[in-house]
Every structure is written in structure tokens, then in C-alpha cells.
Design a protein around this motif. Structure first.
Motif, PDB file in Angstrom:
ATOM      1  N   UNK A 274      -3.269   7.031   5.955  1.00 53.61           N
ATOM      2  CA  UNK A 274      -2.417   7.627   6.984  1.00 53.61           C
ATOM      3  C   UNK A 274      -2.296   6.653   8.156  1.00 53.61           C
ATOM      4  N   UNK A 275      -1.635   7.060   9.214  1.00 55.52           N
ATOM      5  CA  UNK A 275      -1.373   6.166  10.345  1.00 55.52           C
ATOM      6  C   UNK A 275      -2.667   5.667  10.977  1.00 55.52           C
TER       7      UNK A 275
ATOM      8  N   UNK B 285      13.436   5.778  -5.566  1.00 54.88           N
ATOM      9  CA  UNK B 285      12.119   6.061  -4.991  1.00 54.88           C
ATOM     10  C   UNK B 285      11.320   4.772  -4.864  1.00 54.88           C
ATOM     11  N   UNK B 286      10.324   4.831  -3.949  1.00 56.87           N
ATOM     12  CA  UNK B 286       9.499   3.661  -3.699  1.00 56.87           C
ATOM     13  C   UNK B 286       9.926   2.973  -2.416  1.00 56.87           C
TER      14      UNK B 286
ATOM     15  N   UNK C 292       9.982   4.186   2.684  1.00 49.90           N
ATOM     16  CA  UNK C 292       9.489   4.574   1.364  1.00 49.90           C
ATOM     17  C   UNK C 292      10.116   5.921   1.017  1.00 49.90           C
ATOM     18  N   UNK C 293      10.868   5.984  -0.069  1.00 50.51           N
ATOM     19  CA  UNK C 293      11.419   7.269  -0.512  1.00 50.51           C
ATOM     20  C   UNK C 293      10.422   7.921  -1.465  1.00 50.51           C
ATOM     21  N   UNK C 294       9.971   9.120  -1.062  1.00 53.81           N
ATOM     22  CA  UNK C 294       9.024   9.866  -1.908  1.00 53.81           C
ATOM     23  C   UNK C 294       9.761  10.531  -3.062  1.00 53.81           C
TER      24      UNK C 294
ATOM     25  N   UNK D 102       0.818  -1.215   0.000  1.00 54.60           N
ATOM     26  CA  UNK D 102       0.000   0.000   0.000  1.00 54.60           C
ATOM     27  C   UNK D 102       0.856   1.270   0.000  1.00 54.60           C
ATOM     28  N   UNK D 103       2.113   1.161  -0.415  1.00 55.24           N
ATOM     29  CA  UNK D 103       3.020   2.302  -0.258  1.00 55.24           C
ATOM     30  C   UNK D 103       2.563   3.523  -1.051  1.00 55.24           C
ATOM     31  N   UNK D 104       1.927   3.309  -2.235  1.00 55.75           N
ATOM     32  CA  UNK D 104       1.496   4.469  -3.009  1.00 55.75           C
ATOM     33  C   UNK D 104       0.401   5.234  -2.267  1.00 55.75           C
ATOM     34  N   UNK D 105      -0.556   4.479  -1.657  1.00 53.79           N
ATOM     35  CA  UNK D 105      -1.617   5.136  -0.884  1.00 53.79           C
ATOM     36  C   UNK D 105      -1.026   5.860   0.337  1.00 53.79           C
TER      37      UNK D 105
END
Length: 627
Positions: free
Chosen positions: A519-520, A558-559, A574-576, A509-512
Motif C-alpha cells: 500500500x502507499x 488490465x495491468x 494500473x487497471x485492475x 510491483x504492480x501486482x502487489x
């Protein structure tokens, strides 16, 4: 002359002394004389400006400087030779314990010569009775004014150095065994003493103590209960009870009970004889006595530690502290003052002193004496070197320093205050000459003077201004914003999952997560078995290379990175994005920017000072200084 700033001149010797003090072998950043000269000029310019602004005339500055001077003067206003002699004397006395008896004939406060003579003659007759064969204890009980004589017959048991007042101790150590001293005077009156024995000093002990009181007025039934209590404590100790706990619970000596019965170190003459002897009789650390009785009650003592008299070097600091205070300190000061009197040709005008002594009446004993017209009397009273003190000065001092007394001779009391007045005047005179007599004192004092001014004006012109001048700080940052840059930074999110969380499902779910849709709070609703306890946390990271090794390991890709375990949790990063270098906002580097703004203000200010004050330098002289 090496340097001239406005009307102030600096010699080569003065500069060389300061240069070498600040550029010695231990200095971290040693400079050449040429390099240091520029700093020195800037320093002198700042101090000159502070003086021009009158900062050295404020009450705050004067009080602070005088406080420094008073502390600085202390080592110089002492007779170090006498101190060393007294320390050596005390150390030699510390090797012996003295057993002596004494008789005291008291004198009233501020006795008249007649009082003194009467007491002395009485003591001479008492001494003669003893020399004629009468028993010392019997004579002491019949004649001594010491309150303890009823209990001890004048016998002081064993004592050692610092146990008695200094003049008494001195006579005791100088009187042979089985001899009776001549009468001698202390603040209490006249004494004689007989030395019974000398022995090698027993050193000091540290003990713990359990005490049960049995005062004289206690009835027999209560005394029996006290004995039963101390016996119960002793039985418990023999069965292995902790001494400290028993002391806290049962000891009736509050000052030691709260510390588990532990008492400070002490030596001969500090405790009652039976208590002291019991302490020194214990041979092994950790052992304790059977209950024993003293005048005050029942005791049990445990030996914690024992030490012999140390070497002079080991005891030196303690000896110095003890010599500098109490009646030894008084004696040392009197000897020092006598030395100064001789050095400066002290002279006292007896007829002038008589003016004040004759005016001293009984009102002085109740602290109600008034100097009246004597305050304005300019008749010389004493001469010290180049100074003269007047009758008026002493009369004013007497009025200001008088205190209530129950009895005594007002004339003798006034003479006592005169001695204190003359002593203070002599030491004040010596203090005023310290800069002339001791160049190192003058140098340090001048450094204090200039250092205080430097701090005050730097605070006013640079430090506080940089903090309070918000507009100036913002403008400085805008003009120099490219000097405060972030390197490339990774904008990332650290995802941490508790044990039991399906971390792979979360990772997908990293993109979300990046878009903020998960969120947390939402992640915890989806993946936590107990919805009241968080099992997933998100931490935003914005880090330069080298700040986070886990981020560095992803090489800017990224990712999501791989899952790893740490501290009982599973994590992934996760690198934005990788942000390019960019200027730091003011709040992101306020400390460094403020420091640089202070440097900027200081440089601008020094430039103006160099325009304001003429600076002339003979640089050819610098070659004479070895770096």
C-alpha cells in the motif's frame, strides 16, 4: 370562455397574454398554444388547491404579498411628468454657479399666523433698507438670524444645484444679478437674497488632501509646530514621497487619511471657498498645491481627476435619485397629491376638523395628548372619491403620531399632522385603485399572488416531501434502479512518484499494489530516501469512458500502463478490471433520483387534482392564437 377550473374562468385574452409573455422571441423553449395550455392548466390547478387549503389566508402569505405590492406600487404612485420637469430644471441649473448673500429671520417650530406675519413684516423693512442704499453685508450682520453671518457677512460664496434647499435654490436661480429678492419662506423662516454673480459651472473634482489643524484656541507655539509639520510634508512630497502614504501618516482628517487622503467627488458649494478654489485652480492631474491656510488649518491638495458637467443622458440617473429625495421629493409629493385631490374631488369638512384642532393643547407638544372620546367620533372629516375619513380616524392618528417639541403652537402642530394624515389617505386611495386604473399593475400583482401560492404548495407537496420522505425515495429508486446505470467503468490505481524515485522498480510491483500488499505506506518506506516525507501516492480511480483520457488510452487492457511525466512527477496507471454496466446506488445518484422522484410526485398529485376539480376547455378557441 377558453377555460373553466371549478368555479374559476379564464378568458382567451388572459391566456393569450400569459402565453405570449412566456413564449416570445427570446424564449429558449417556445411552445405551441396547445402545448402551453397543458402547463397552464396544471399551474391553475395547483393555485386552486393552495387557495382551497387556505394558504392565501396565512399571515406569512399576506405579509409577503403586501410587501410585493408595496414595491410594485411605487412607480405608479409618483408624478412622472413632474419628476421629468424637475430633472430637466436641475440639469439646466447644474450648468451655472450662483454667488449670493442672504438674510434670515427665523420662525419658531409650528409658528402661529401672528409669528409668520411679524417675521414677514420685519423682512420687508430689512429689504427696504437695502433698496434705499444700505450695504447688504452691514444690514445682514445687524439683522440676520443665520449663525454663519458673523463669519461670512451673509455671503454664501458660489453654489450650484442641490447645494441649497430647493425653495432657496429656486429663488437664487430666478433672481437677476445685482437684484434683491422678495421675502420667501422655507422651513427655517423668511429669507431675502441678493445675487452677485453667475458663471458657467466648474464641474466636479476628485482630490486627495493632507490637513494639519490649527483651531482658534491653539497657542502660537502649537501653531508654529503645525506650520513646520505641513512644511515638512510638502518638502517630502517635492522630493518624491508618495502622497497617499504621507496622508495616512500625517493628515489630521481621519475620514480621508485612512484612504490616502482621497475624498469623494465634489462640485461648487460643497467646501469652504479657499479649499474649493485651490482644488479647481490645479490644472493637471497628479499635481499638488503648496501649503495654504484656511480658517480650520493648513492644507495640501493633489488633483486626482476633474470632469465637466455631463450631458443630460449621462447625468439622468443621478438627477433622478436626487430629485426623488430631500425637499425636492417633498415638493414633488405635494404636487402629486394636489393633482389627486383635483382628480378625486377632495373635500374637507372644516367644522369637523375644528373639533380636533380645538382639542389640541400643550400636551401635544410633549407627546402626551390623548384623543379620548374623539376616537369614536364618526363625523365625516374629508371625502376622497368614494371614501370618507372621520374625525375619529384623525384623532387616533394624531395620538399615535405626536412627537415632542420644545415650543410652538399646538394648534399649528395639529394642522401639520392633519396635512400629513390627509396626504397619506389620498395616496392610500390612489393605491387602492391601481388595479382598476392600470391593467399591467393588476396582471403583475395577480402573478405575484399566484406565484407565491405556487411556490408554497409545491414546496409542501413536492420539493420538501421528496427530500424528507426517505422511505418513498428508497422505494422509488428500487422501482426504477435500471434507469440509473453506470456505463462500463475502469477500476484503476494512479501511482505518482516524486523526482528521484525509481519508478520502474515501483511499476514492477504492480501486482502487489493491486492486491494491497504494497500500500502507499509500505511503498514510501521502501522507496523514499527521507522516511518522514511521502514520495509516492496512490489514487483510486473508478471512471467511465471519457472521464480520464489517460485511462481511455489504455483501451481497457488490465495491468500497468506506460510511465508519463506531468507536473514535475512521474505517473503510471494500473487497471485492475473493467466493470460491466451496473445500477447506481442511491447515494451515487441521489440528486438526479430526488429530482425524478419530485417529478413523479408532481405527476401523481396533478392526476388527483384533475379528479378533484372539474376542468373544461374550449380548444376550438386556441386556433385564434398565433404561435
Amino acid at each position: 370562455m377558453l377555460l373553466t377550473i371549478a368555479d374559476e374562468q379564464v378568458t382567451l385574452d388572459e391566456f393569450e397574454r400569459i402565453y405570449k409573455k412566456n413564449n416570445n422571441e427570446t424564449s429558449l423553449n417556445r411552445q405551441t398554444p396547445e402545448e402551453y395550455l397543458e402547463l397552464f392548466i396544471n399551474f391553475k390547478l395547483k393555485v386552486k388547491e393552495a387557495e382551497t387549503l387556505g394558504m392565501d389566508t396565512t399571515t406569512k402569505f399576506k405579509n409577503e404579498l403586501e410587501g410585493y405590492r408595496a414595491q410594485l406600487a411605487k412607480p405608479y404612485l409618483a408624478d412622472n411628468e413632474t419628476r421629468e420637469d424637475m430633472m430637466r430644471e436641475a440639469y439646466e441649473r447644474a450648468k451655472l454657479d450662483i454667488n449670493a448673500s442672504h438674510i434670515l429671520i427665523r420662525l419658531p417650530p409650528h409658528p402661529t399666523p401672528e409669528d409668520t406675519l411679524t417675521a414677514y413684516e420685519k423682512m420687508i423693512k430689512i429689504r427696504q433698507r437695502i433698496l434705499n442704499g444700505e450695504d447688504f453685508e452691514k444690514v445682514a450682520r445687524a439683522t440676520s438670524d443665520d449663525a454663519s453671518v458673523k463669519r461670512n457677512g451673509g455671503n454664501l460664496n458660489y453654489f450650484t444645484v442641490f447645494s441649497m434647499i430647493y425653495p432657496f435654490e429656486t429663488v437664487a436661480y430666478n433672481t437677476p444679478v445685482n437684484s434683491v429678492s422678495m421675502p420667501f419662506r422655507t422651513d427655517y423662516g423668511y429669507h431675502i437674497l441678493k445675487v452677485h454673480d453667475r458663471r458657467p459651472a466648474r464641474g466636479q473634482v476628485k482630490v486627495a488632501h493632507i490637513f494639519v489643524r490649527t483651531p482658534e484656541e491653539m497657542d502660537e507655539a502649537e501653531k508654529e509646530k503645525a506650520y513646520e509639520k505641513i512644511q515638512m510634508v510638502y518638502d517630502s512630497l517635492q522630493l518624491g514621497a508618495d502622497f497617499g502614504e504621507m496622508a495616512r501618516k500625517y493628515s489630521e482628517d481621519p475620514s480621508s487619511a485612512r484612504n490616502g487622503g482621497e475624498m469623494p467627488w465634489f462640485g461648487t458649494g460643497r467646501m469652504i471657498p479657499e479649499f474649493e478654489n485651490a482644488c479647481f485652480a490645479i490644472e493637471n492631474k497628479g499635481k499638488f498645491t503648496k501649503p495654504f491656510k484656511s480658517f480650520y488649518g493648513w492644507h495640501i491638495i493633489k488633483l486626482l481627476d476633474k470632469k465637466e458637467v455631463g450631458t443630460y443622458e449621462e447625468m439622468q440617473a443621478d438627477l433622478k435619485a436626487k430629485v426623488d429625495r430631500g425637499d425636492r421629493g417633498k415638493y414633488k409629493t405635494e404636487k402629486y397629491v394636489a393633482k389627486l385631490k383635483k382628480e378625486y374631488g377632495y373635500y374637507e369638512y372644516e367644522a369637523a376638523l375644528e373639533k380636533v384642532l380645538a382639542a389640541a393643547d400643550t400636551s401635544l407638544l410633549s407627546a402626551r395628548w390623548e384623543a379620548g372620546r374623539l376616537k369614536n367620533d364618526r363625523t365625516p372629516l374629508m371625502k376622497i372619491g368614494e371614501r370618507t375619513a372621520t374625525v375619529g380616524e384623525f384623532a387616533t392618528y394624531l395620538e399615535s403620531n405626536q412627537g415632542s417639541r420644545n415650543a410652538g403652537d399646538p394648534r399649528m402642530y395639529a394642522k401639520e399632522l392633519y396635512n400629513r394624515f390627509s396626504q397619506e389617505k389620498i395616496i392610500d386611495y390612489e393605491e387602492s385603485l391601481l388595479p382598476e386604473k392600470y391593467p399591467e399593475f393588476r396582471y403583475i400583482y395577480e402573478e405575484y399572488h399566484d406565484g407565491i401560492l405556487l411556490f408554497d404548495i409545491m414546496d409542501q407537496k413536492v420539493w420538501s416531501r421528496a427530500v424528507s420522505d426517505t422511505a418513498g425515495l428508497i422505494e422509488f429508486h428500487q422501482d426504477h434502479r435500471m434507469d440509473y446505470m453506470w456505463d462500463k467503468r475502469a477500476d484503476a490505481i494512479l501511482v505518482s512518484c516524486n523526482e528521484g524515485v525509481d519508478v520502474d522498480r515501483v511499476r514492477k510491483k504492480y501486482r502487489r499494489i493491486l492486491r494491497g500488499k504494497d500500500d502507499q505506506e509500505k511503498l514510501n518506506e521502501k522507496y523514499c530516501e527521507q522516511d518522514t516525507v511521502e514520495c509516492i501516492t496512490l489514487t483510486h480511480l473508478l471512471v467511465e469512458e471519457g472521464e480520464n483520457e489517460r485511462v481511455d488510452a489504455l483501451n481497457g487492457k488490465t495491468g500497468p500502463g506506460p510511465v508519463y511525466e506531468e507536473n514535475g512527477k512521474q505517473h503510471f496507471i494500473i487497471i485492475r478490471e473493467i466493470r460491466p454496466p451496473e445500477p447506481k446506488a442511491l447515494n451515487e445518484a441521489r440528486g438526479q433520483i430526488t429530482s425524478d422522484y419530485q417529478d413523479y410526485l408532481e405527476k401523481q398529485w396533478i392526476g388527483k387534482l384533475k379528479e378533484k376539480y372539474t376542468v373544461e376547455v374550449n380548444r376550438s378557441l386556441l386556433s385564434r392564437i398565433e404561435p
